[in-house]
Scaffold this motif. Sequence first.
Motif, PDB file in Angstrom:
ATOM      1  N   UNK A 173      45.371  45.531  40.251  1.00 40.72           N
ATOM      2  CA  UNK A 173      46.724  44.948  40.217  1.00 40.72           C
ATOM      3  C   UNK A 173      46.958  44.503  38.603  1.00 40.72           C
ATOM      4  N   UNK A 174      45.992  43.947  37.905  1.00 39.14           N
ATOM      5  CA  UNK A 174      46.028  43.450  36.686  1.00 39.14           C
ATOM      6  C   UNK A 174      44.749  43.330  36.133  1.00 39.14           C
ATOM      7  N   UNK A 175      44.694  43.165  34.630  1.00 36.81           N
ATOM      8  CA  UNK A 175      43.573  43.108  33.759  1.00 36.81           C
ATOM      9  C   UNK A 175      43.731  42.159  32.868  1.00 36.81           C
ATOM     10  N   UNK A 176      42.995  41.103  33.193  1.00 39.01           N
ATOM     11  CA  UNK A 176      43.302  39.894  32.062  1.00 39.01           C
ATOM     12  C   UNK A 176      42.220  39.385  31.264  1.00 39.01           C
ATOM     13  N   UNK A 177      42.310  39.516  29.847  1.00 34.19           N
ATOM     14  CA  UNK A 177      41.291  39.065  28.841  1.00 34.19           C
ATOM     15  C   UNK A 177      41.532  37.638  28.680  1.00 34.19           C
ATOM     16  N   UNK A 178      40.476  37.125  29.179  1.00 30.91           N
ATOM     17  CA  UNK A 178      40.269  35.500  29.017  1.00 30.91           C
ATOM     18  C   UNK A 178      39.773  35.205  27.709  1.00 30.91           C
TER      19      UNK A 178
ATOM     20  N   UNK B  85      38.056  51.710  37.127  1.00 30.69           N
ATOM     21  CA  UNK B  85      38.194  52.077  38.805  1.00 30.69           C
ATOM     22  C   UNK B  85      37.294  50.795  39.477  1.00 30.69           C
ATOM     23  N   UNK B  86      38.146  50.370  40.342  1.00 30.63           N
ATOM     24  CA  UNK B  86      37.428  49.193  41.198  1.00 30.63           C
ATOM     25  C   UNK B  86      37.079  50.094  42.612  1.00 30.63           C
ATOM     26  N   UNK B  87      35.939  50.109  43.067  1.00 30.67           N
ATOM     27  CA  UNK B  87      35.459  50.860  44.167  1.00 30.67           C
ATOM     28  C   UNK B  87      34.157  50.210  44.643  1.00 30.67           C
ATOM     29  N   UNK B  88      33.919  50.667  45.808  1.00 35.71           N
ATOM     30  CA  UNK B  88      32.743  50.292  46.574  1.00 35.71           C
ATOM     31  C   UNK B  88      32.183  51.774  46.948  1.00 35.71           C
ATOM     32  N   UNK B  89      31.302  52.503  46.176  1.00 35.78           N
ATOM     33  CA  UNK B  89      31.078  53.825  46.530  1.00 35.78           C
ATOM     34  C   UNK B  89      30.148  53.879  47.946  1.00 35.78           C
TER      35      UNK B  89
ATOM     36  N   UNK C 172      38.706  39.528  33.683  1.00 39.86           N
ATOM     37  CA  UNK C 172      39.274  39.172  34.934  1.00 39.86           C
ATOM     38  C   UNK C 172      40.014  40.449  35.455  1.00 39.86           C
ATOM     39  N   UNK C 173      39.557  40.965  36.577  1.00 38.70           N
ATOM     40  CA  UNK C 173      40.329  42.097  37.177  1.00 38.70           C
ATOM     41  C   UNK C 173      40.769  41.686  38.513  1.00 38.70           C
ATOM     42  N   UNK C 174      42.037  41.833  38.684  1.00 38.93           N
ATOM     43  CA  UNK C 174      42.599  41.227  39.795  1.00 38.93           C
ATOM     44  C   UNK C 174      43.000  42.620  40.725  1.00 38.93           C
ATOM     45  N   UNK C 175      42.251  42.803  41.959  1.00 43.00           N
ATOM     46  CA  UNK C 175      42.340  43.929  42.643  1.00 43.00           C
ATOM     47  C   UNK C 175      43.063  43.634  43.978  1.00 43.00           C
ATOM     48  N   UNK C 176      43.574  44.775  44.421  1.00 42.99           N
ATOM     49  CA  UNK C 176      44.517  44.791  45.638  1.00 42.99           C
ATOM     50  C   UNK C 176      44.042  45.260  46.614  1.00 42.99           C
ATOM     51  N   UNK C 177      44.912  46.097  47.271  1.00 41.49           N
ATOM     52  CA  UNK C 177      44.893  46.939  48.845  1.00 41.49           C
ATOM     53  C   UNK C 177      43.712  47.713  48.691  1.00 41.49           C
TER      54      UNK C 177
END
Length: 90
Positions: free
Chosen positions: A35-40, A22-26, A49-54
């Motif tokens: 948008x995407x989760x990338x395992x580098x 969960x991407x949040x600013x409580x 790496x978590x790519x967040x969107x709207x």
Amino acid sequence: MKNSELKEYVNSFPDDAPVSIICANPRKRKLYKLENVIWVTDQGQPLILIDIGKESDMDAEMISACEEDEKSADDLEGQMQIEDFPEVMP
């Protein structure tokens, strides 16, 4: 967090348990579309790496949960907030 701490935490769940991100600013009551989760894999350490969107607003139930958590945290003696350290504020 260290790799050993992450392993211990993840191992406390069944192998077939789903993983949620969960991407949040409580504090601002905002959620962000995942948008995407990338395992580098080429950095010599675990890196996600978590790519967040709207951005969107939280619903009433989530806001209520945030308020309860903040109330509980505010009651902890010696509790600090990032606002206490302006030198690290964005």
